[in-house]
Design a protein around this motif. Structure first.
Motif, PDB file in Angstrom:
ATOM      1  N   GLN A 203     -15.577 -13.735 -37.406  1.00 32.80           N
ATOM      2  CA  GLN A 203     -16.203 -12.443 -37.126  1.00 32.80           C
ATOM      3  C   GLN A 203     -15.272 -11.298 -37.517  1.00 32.80           C
ATOM      4  O   GLN A 203     -15.704 -10.298 -38.098  1.00 32.80           O
ATOM      5  N   THR A 204     -13.977 -11.456 -37.217  1.00 32.39           N
ATOM      6  CA  THR A 204     -12.994 -10.440 -37.599  1.00 32.39           C
ATOM      7  C   THR A 204     -12.961 -10.270 -39.112  1.00 32.39           C
ATOM      8  O   THR A 204     -12.935  -9.147 -39.626  1.00 32.39           O
TER       9      THR A 204
ATOM     10  N   ILE B 247     -15.723 -25.350 -39.536  1.00 31.19           N
ATOM     11  CA  ILE B 247     -16.833 -25.615 -38.613  1.00 31.19           C
ATOM     12  C   ILE B 247     -18.085 -26.107 -39.327  1.00 31.19           C
ATOM     13  O   ILE B 247     -19.096 -26.420 -38.684  1.00 31.19           O
ATOM     14  N   GLY B 248     -18.026 -26.195 -40.673  1.00 31.86           N
ATOM     15  CA  GLY B 248     -19.137 -26.788 -41.419  1.00 31.86           C
ATOM     16  C   GLY B 248     -20.135 -25.806 -41.991  1.00 31.86           C
ATOM     17  O   GLY B 248     -21.155 -26.219 -42.543  1.00 31.86           O
TER      18      GLY B 248
ATOM     19  N   THR C 161     -14.437 -25.506 -27.595  1.00 35.68           N
ATOM     20  CA  THR C 161     -13.426 -24.495 -27.279  1.00 35.68           C
ATOM     21  C   THR C 161     -12.738 -23.971 -28.528  1.00 35.68           C
ATOM     22  O   THR C 161     -12.576 -22.758 -28.711  1.00 35.68           O
ATOM     23  N   LEU C 162     -12.322 -24.882 -29.413  1.00 37.15           N
ATOM     24  CA  LEU C 162     -11.648 -24.477 -30.644  1.00 37.15           C
ATOM     25  C   LEU C 162     -12.629 -23.832 -31.622  1.00 37.15           C
ATOM     26  O   LEU C 162     -12.282 -22.883 -32.337  1.00 37.15           O
ATOM     27  N   SER C 163     -13.857 -24.312 -31.642  1.00 40.76           N
ATOM     28  CA  SER C 163     -14.882 -23.735 -32.523  1.00 40.76           C
ATOM     29  C   SER C 163     -15.099 -22.262 -32.208  1.00 40.76           C
ATOM     30  O   SER C 163     -15.285 -21.440 -33.117  1.00 40.76           O
ATOM     31  N   LYS C 164     -15.078 -21.912 -30.919  1.00 41.55           N
ATOM     32  CA  LYS C 164     -15.279 -20.511 -30.521  1.00 41.55           C
ATOM     33  C   LYS C 164     -14.182 -19.622 -31.085  1.00 41.55           C
ATOM     34  O   LYS C 164     -14.446 -18.491 -31.516  1.00 41.55           O
ATOM     35  N   ARG C 165     -12.956 -20.141 -31.107  1.00 44.89           N
ATOM     36  CA  ARG C 165     -11.846 -19.344 -31.647  1.00 44.89           C
ATOM     37  C   ARG C 165     -11.977 -19.180 -33.157  1.00 44.89           C
ATOM     38  O   ARG C 165     -11.671 -18.114 -33.696  1.00 44.89           O
ATOM     39  N   ILE C 166     -12.436 -20.225 -33.836  1.00 45.26           N
ATOM     40  CA  ILE C 166     -12.637 -20.114 -35.284  1.00 45.26           C
ATOM     41  C   ILE C 166     -13.776 -19.135 -35.595  1.00 45.26           C
ATOM     42  O   ILE C 166     -13.681 -18.323 -36.528  1.00 45.26           O
TER      43      ILE C 166
END
Length: 459
Positions: A166-167, A439-440, A156-161
């Protein structure tokens, strides 16, 4: 590509119902098949099936252990490799015999701490943030901490990062196009786009960082020092909170000579409780060492439970402690409310806010609810049941988010100051790389090794 096959005990060592030996790598199934006797050939069975049989020493054909063997073919496994889990009887001897066959006779390598999760990361099944959440799942001390870690492990948090990256990458691409083709650049439009995209990313980072304090507390617990003069009820309070007689309680002042640490969860709030020696002037050498350690705990604590005796007026030692508590997160516990009140409440309420003073009688088990509410209000603003569990709880993640935040602020400031766009690009790229480290995607081998070395063997 990972070429070797590893094995380790995946359950706690000791007596238990079952114990699991986990094997992962290209030779996992073939190796197990050489020491496993069953109705079916293990190399031919379907993935994600369980086989009953015996582990056998190939050298003597002697049965070593009665087991269940689970086969999971990659990439549909935790490590994304072929994985075999041997379920044996729980016990040191039985497990050691099976593991010795796998390691010594079949020549597999003993897994390093966290190596199974590390392989899941290196094989692309999970990112680094999800991998770190695995250890948080194991170490979680409350239901809420477990739920937060589970959400992170699910990504869930990875998707936000990734959305943040992307921005930032869209902004970076725009800048790099303008550097390569300056004849098409409209300076005002580019500056506006830098402010717009950077501002959007900064808003999202700000929302994540707002959760950092609560997330860090849920992950690590609130370092809580119980302080006060001797014999005011500090050790009794510790025993009441952990619901066990961990600290010796007597009427003799100075009974506690050292700092006692216990972990407790009250109202879903994790506390690392430090019961300290009573702080006072003393000629006793041993007690003086305990008092010095109490002062150290006082300095390091996130929260201080300052215990006073309702049956006595403020003492000179109490006033000395009060001077050291200025500017700290303090909850004042007025203990022994079952006795006659001799404490000057008016003076006390002039020193501390009314909602940070809790009346208790530890002996009568009264006032614990008030303490729970005071802690909740102080650290979580009373909101412990929010449905959104997307917390940033890892210190490494918090640090990198702050670094990315500063880089984007620098990019906006540079754009407003008319700094050349190729220099602004450096700040934007720095923000993108900092988010990638979380995220690595942008991380070195040494950091990866350091992170996974914190895991237990077999995970």
């Amino acid at each position: 590509m990972i070429q070797d096959t590893i094995a380790a005990i995946a359950t706690a060592v000791g007596e238990g119902g079952i114990a699991i030996i986990r094997i992962s790598g290209p030779d996992a199934i073939a190796t197990t098949a050489r020491i496993f006797r069953s109705r079916d050939d293990l190399r031919e069975v379907d993935s994600h099936t369980v086989q009953y049989g015996h582990i056998v020493d190939p050298a003597t054909d002697e049965k070593v252990e009665e087991v269940l063997v689970t086969v999971m073919r990659g990439p549909r496994s935790f490590t994304a490799e072929d994985v075999v889990e041997i379920n044996a009887h729980g016990g040191v001897v039985a497990v050691k015999k099976v593991l010795d066959l796998v390691l010594l006779q079949e020549g597999l390598r003993l897994a390093e701490p966290g190596e199974f999760t590390k392989r899941a990361f290196l094989n692309g099944r999970i990112d680094l943030m999800q991998a770190e959440a695995v250890i948080d799942l194991i170490r979680s001390k409350s239901d809420r901490a477990f739920q937060v870690a589970r959400k992170q492990a699910e990504g869930t948090l990875s998707k936000r990062i990734k959305a943040l990256r992307q921005t930032v990458i869209e902004l970076l691409a725009h800048i790099e196009v303008n550097i390569d083709y300056p004849e098409h650049d409209v300076e005002d439009l580019t500056s506006a786009y830098i402010r717009e995209q950077s501002g959007k990313a900064l808003e999202d980072i700000g929302k994540l960082l707002k959760t950092a304090n609560e997330g860090k507390i849920l992950r690590e617990g609130i370092m809580t020092a119980i302080v006060g003069r001797p014999n005011v009820g500090k050790s009794s309070l510790l025993n009441a909170l952990v619901q066990e007689n961990k600290a010796i309680v007597t009427d003799i002042p100075g009974t506690t000579r050292d700092v006692i640490e216990e972990f407790v969860t009250i109202n879903n709030i994790p506390l690392r409780l430090l019961d300290t020696a009573g702080i006072r002037e003393t000629s006793d050498v041993v007690e003086r060492i305990g008092v010095e350690r109490s002062h150290t705990a006082l300095e390091e604590a996130d929260l201080i439970l300052f215990v006073l005796n309702n049956n006595e007026p403020l003492h000179a030692d109490d006033r000395l402690l009060l001077e050291r508590l200025e500017g700290r997160q303090v909850i004042v516990i007025v203990n022994k409310t079952d006795l006659e009140g001799r404490l000057d409440r008016q003076e006390l309420e002039g020193l501390f806010p009314a909602d940070s003073i809790v009346n208790m009688s530890v002996l009568e088990e009264e006032g614990l609810d008030g303490l729970e509410k005071a802690i909740s209000r102080l650290f979580f603003e009373g909101q412990l049941d929010s449905g959104d569990l997307t917390y940033v709880s890892n210190v490494r993640h918090i640090s990198l988010l702050k670094r990315a935040q500063q880089s984007l602020v620098d990019a906006i400031d540079a754009s407003n100051a008319g700094i050349p766009i190729d220099l602004i690009q450096i700040d934007v790229r720095s923000a993108w790389e900092s988010l990638g480290e979380i995220i690595g995607d942008e991380v070195g081998d040494s950091l990866i090794d350091q992170i996974f070395s914190q895991f237990c063997l077999g995970k």
